[in-house]
Enzyme design. Structure first.
Site, PDB file in Angstrom:
ATOM      1  N   ASP A 326     -13.973 115.314 -41.377  1.00 21.12           N
ATOM      2  CA  ASP A 326     -13.179 114.187 -40.918  1.00 21.12           C
ATOM      3  C   ASP A 326     -14.094 112.958 -40.879  1.00 21.12           C
ATOM      4  O   ASP A 326     -15.275 113.074 -40.545  1.00 21.12           O
ATOM      5  CB  ASP A 326     -12.628 114.498 -39.528  1.00 21.12           C
ATOM      6  N   ASP A 614     -12.754 116.350 -34.922  1.00 20.40           N
ATOM      7  CA  ASP A 614     -12.791 116.174 -33.473  1.00 20.40           C
ATOM      8  C   ASP A 614     -11.425 115.880 -32.868  1.00 20.40           C
ATOM      9  O   ASP A 614     -11.266 115.913 -31.661  1.00 20.40           O
ATOM     10  CB  ASP A 614     -13.763 115.047 -33.099  1.00 20.40           C
ATOM     11  N   ASP A 618      -7.077 117.629 -36.402  1.00 17.18           N
ATOM     12  CA  ASP A 618      -8.006 118.480 -37.146  1.00 17.18           C
ATOM     13  C   ASP A 618      -7.837 119.960 -36.834  1.00 17.18           C
ATOM     14  O   ASP A 618      -8.320 120.815 -37.573  1.00 17.18           O
ATOM     15  CB  ASP A 618      -9.460 118.090 -36.834  1.00 17.18           C
TER      16      ASP A 618
END
Length: 892
Positions: A326, A614, A618
């Site tokens: 990410d 995080d 996700d």
């Protein structure tokens, strides 16, 4: 879809009057229909279920089968030992995994406990779990959104959605925005507010269109509930090994019966002999040793800021060849930062690593001062509040010694014109120099439209069309580099003016260009990963240009052709996407479903995929990845609950260090496995040859079990904690389909086993000869002669394996190249194993239990001489292997 319906259509479908909201009677009906506004929890496994799940392994089945057979024939001690090994292995697994499934609990914690709703014409605060579809909800700054909402009114409404969409700045919301297309990413649905996001600015109202599991967050919860725990590469290898050993044990038993029948032997004797061979074929301590090595690996990983929740995940890291990361908060710092500012006609860089700067000139000072005064955020070294963009401006002022507190004291604000999404401007009126000054910030093109002059080298000059074009061209350059541009202007006045007069005939100062910058250490980590054959992939909810700019800076991608958006993914079938996925390095404007689709596509190509993240969004991809990695500091509880590993320092560099550790752990497990199989093959060779040629059996089942569970276990565990190979990250990732026996490991196991087995038989023959017998007469030899000869064979078998462990530390490097004393645990285990062996044959009650006898000094010399031969032979083989690899330019 609610976002592409008009307000009237939504209100009609949900049967609600905005001015009054739902009646309490209607609320009760809808509660019965839709249930409470909360997420369903996944059914948890009990400790008993966790325990039995640890037994679902082919090797464990073989051990349990062996335990049953030994129990039937009355070998109770063997049964107890085997069952103890199985219990130990299962217990270690349960302890490590008992607390692993907390993702849904964390999702529930993210829902806000209280919300403002309008019911029966009155505004009231209620528990968010009592909200139903059709409720009218009032939103204001600081409140969490309690459900998925179609907005009906909004005033400068901004909602922080980074945990859901991955975007680093709050999303502006517009109640009157309408969409006609269906495939719009969550982050672009600006007429919607979503459960568990946070209102940071403005206010609004809306009607609830989804509660509980029917929200975007609920869809994430559903995907977390799915059973997606695939077997790790190590588990696959161990399962494969267990099946192979099981077939081997069964085949040996059948073969022994056939040979015994043809030789006319007693069938009961043959059954006991078959059990000896089955025991020899199965490394009873292997499951426990692997579990212990992984558990020790978990401890080592924690010291490098990586907390592993599931034992097999340690080894899985070593197989990773794709890291899907990410962007926001993982590759970047998750905070907007000013990188440059522009004053006509000069672009000034701001070093983000420096804590203090001096303003370049008077124009620079004016630019920074205006930005700070025209902001509502606060920021210092420890904390910050407000819109991330405004926080970046305050930080810029702090760096240049112009703090908001001091500027507000010197130039008090007396009026303001708040930000408006139509104007895209904000203005403040401050006292200054006995009069007043207007400070206006906003979109640079809008600033230029309301300006008539410009500040150049400290002087105010008329703003020409050429100047406007120059400024716009420079701002477009910044935008193309994915920088967010914000302009600023001012106007001096002798008297206090009203809002209508503030934004007219301004003096342009310049603009700032900001971005959520990459973490400083990440670029080197990505380069290290690339050198190790690992491809880094960026997955983000941000726009394509922004994502590619960051990816290029970090070395993830070369150009925009390597980027794909979520909308483009939707145009492809799963098969088409999987075929093309290796051409892309950046995926932008993606939803949680897209992230899962990306992970699955990479896995379909045979990759071992790690996903880092995080946010709430996700969690599904973390769950579906081979190894999910969550951020410990900035990560949500949801991502931590879904992940296999948590980084306590949120540092991408730690991932690379963890992969190195994982590679070394797998190599160490492989050493232990090959070592144990070599030893067990030696036992099989000694017994099989004896049966084939009608010799007496040189080893009893209890003696084999002692070697497998005591003498072998200590060096095997020590090999499991062997210091890492410094060259391990210079090699390509291991092929996930590669077996334990690849790259010559199988050949080494066979050679070692043949040597150990042959020398055990030789020691048995020497013992018989010393007592006046021979191998060919051993079937009729007296019991005391057999005991003596078996003692010789037993000691050679144990000590040869102990010494052989030294050569197993590296495939090609000699024991001196890797450092003879570098693995102190191995040296101690060899010493301990030798002393235990000496004690077993020297202490009378132990010697009687294992049917052995004390040896004189000269026989100990013979025993040690024979035991060193497998070690010496393997070291000689390594010399030729090094010469061959050097000649063919292969890595040593």
């Amino acid at each position: 879809m609610w976002f592409n319906q008009s307000q009237d259509e939504v209100l009609k479908e949900l049967d609600v009057d905005l001015s009054r909201g739902l009646s309490e009677a209607e609320v009760e009906k809808r509660k019965e229909k839709y249930g409470e506004n909360k997420l369903q929890e996944a059914k948890k496994k009990t400790l008993i279920q966790l325990f039995f799940s640890q037994l679902n392994d082919a090797l464990i089945y073989v051990l349990l089968g062996a335990a049953v057979v030994t129990l039937i024939v009355g070998e109770y001690a063997d049964s107890v030992i085997i069952l103890a090994v199985v219990f130990l292995n299962a217990t270690i697994g349960v302890v490590q995994e008992a607390k692993a499934e907390k993702a849904i609990e964390a999702l529930n914690k993210l829902t806000t406990p209280r919300s403002l709703v309008r019911r029966d014409g009155e505004t009231k605060e209620i528990n968010s779990t009592q909200i139903v579809p059709g409720d009218v909800v009032i939103l204001d700054a600081g409140r969490y959104v309690p459900a998925d909402i179609r907005l009906t009114t909004s005033s400068n409404l901004q909602i922080e959605e980074s945990a859901l969409t991955g975007e680093s700045v709050p999303s502006s919301k517009f109640y009157d925005k309408e969409f006609t297309e269906e495939n719009i990413p969550v982050g672009d649905r600006t007429n919607m507010a979503f459960m568990s996001t946070l209102v940071t600015y403005g206010r609004g109202e809306g009607v609830v269109v989804g509660t509980g599991m029917e929200t975007i967050v609920g869809s994430i919860a559903k995907s977390l509930n799915e059973e997606t725990d695939d077997m790790t590469p190590l588990q696959k290898r161990m399962d494969e090994l267990g099946k192979t050993l099981g077939k081997l044990a069964l085949g040996i038993t059948i073969l022994m019966f056939i040979i015994g029948f043809l030789q006319g032997r007693d069938l009961l004797d043959m059954l006991l002999t078959s059990i000896s061979l089955a025991v020899a074929a199965i490394p009873e301590g292997l499951p426990a040793i692997v579990a212990i090595v992984l558990a020790l690996g978990v401890t080592r990983m924690s010291k490098i800021n990586a907390i592993v929740k599931k034992l097999p995940a340690v080894e899985t890291l070593g197989s990773v060849n794709i890291i899907c990361s990410d962007k926001t908060g993982t590759l970047t710092q998750n905070k907007m930062t000013v990188l440059k500012y522009y004053i006509y006609d000069e672009l000034v860089d701001v070093d983000i690593r420096e804590e203090s700067h001096e303003a370049k000139d008077e124009a620079s000072e004016e630019l920074i001062k205006s930005f700070v005064l025209c902001s509502d955020a606060t920021a210092n070294k420890t904390e910050s509040t407000g819109d991330p963009t405004e926080i970046a401006l305050i930080v810029l002022g702090n760096k240049h010694g112009m703090t908001k507190e001091e500027l507000n004291r010197l130039y008090p604000r007396v009026d303001e014109k708040p930000f408006d999404s139509d104007r895209k401007l904000m203005s403040t009126l401050n006292e200054e120099n006995g009069g007043y000054r207007v400070h206006t910030k906003g979109a640079i093109d809008n600033i230029l439209k309301i300006s008539s002059s410009i500040l150049v080298n400290g002087e105010v000059k008329p703003l020409t069309e050429e100047m406007r074009k120059t400024i716009l061209d420079r701002s477009i350059e910044m935008s193309n580099e994915a920088l967010r541009v914000l302009g600023v202007a001012y106007k001096d006045t002798k008297v206090k003016i009203d809002e209508d007069e503030m934004e007219k005939d301004l003096t342009v100062i310049g603009f700032v260009a900001m971005i959520d910058p990459p973490r400083l250490e990440v670029k080197d980590s990505i380069a290290s990963a690339h050198m190790a054959g690992i491809t880094s992939i960026m997955i983000t909810g941000d726009h394509k240009n922004t994502a590619v700019a960051i990816a290029k800076e970090l070395g993830i991608a070369d150009d925009i052709t390597q980027a794909m958006t979520g909308a483009e993914i939707d145009e492809l079938t799963d098969e088409e996407f999987a075929e093309k996925i290796n051409n892309y390095r950046v995926f932008a404007r993606v939803s949680p479903d897209h992230k899962v689709k990306i992970v699955k596509a990479f896995k379909k190509q045979g990759n071992i995929v790690s996903m880092t993240g995080d946010g709430v969004n996700d969690a599904p991809s973390l769950k579906h990845a081979d190894i999910g990695v969550a951020m410990g500091i900035t990560g949500t509880d949801v991502s931590k609950g879904a992940a296999d590993m948590i980084l306590t320092d949120d540092n991408f560099t730690t991932i690379v260090a963890a992969i190195e550790e994982g590679r070394n752990i797998y190599n160490n497990i492989k050493k232990a496995v090959i070592f144990l199989l070599s030893c067990n093959l030696g036992e099989i060779v000694a017994i099989f040859v004896s049966v084939l040629f009608s010799f007496a059996i040189p080893l009893l089942p209890t003696q084999i079990l002692w070697v497998n569970l005591v003498t072998d276990t200590l060096p095997a565990i020590s090999l499991g904690v062997d210091p890492g190979d410094p060259d391990v990250m210079k090699k390509e990732p291991r092929d996930p389909k590669e077996s334990f026996f690849a790259r010559g490991a199988g050949s080494r196991a066979i050679i070692g086993g043949l040597l150990i087995g042959s020398l055990t038989l030789l020691a048995f023959a020497i013992g018989l000869a010393e007592r006046g017998s021979s191998l060919f007469e051993s079937a009729d030899a007296p019991e005391d002669v057999l005991i003596y000869a078996r003692t010789m064979a037993f000691v050679v078998l144990a000590t040869s394996q102990l010494f052989y462990s030294l050569t197993m530390r590296n495939e090609t490097k000699s024991i001196f190249q890797v450092g003879f004393f570098k693995n102190k645990y191995l040296i101690l285990s060899i010493i301990a194993g030798t002393l235990l062996q000496f004690g077993l044959i020297s202490i009378p009650f132990l010697a009687d239990a294992f049917k052995v006898i004390a040896l004189p000094l000269n026989d100990w010399l013979i025993v040690f001489g024979l035991s060193l031969l497998p070690l010496i032979a393997n070291e000689i083989i390594k010399v030729f292997m090094r010469a061959y690899r050097k000649k063919n330019n292969l890595p040593l």
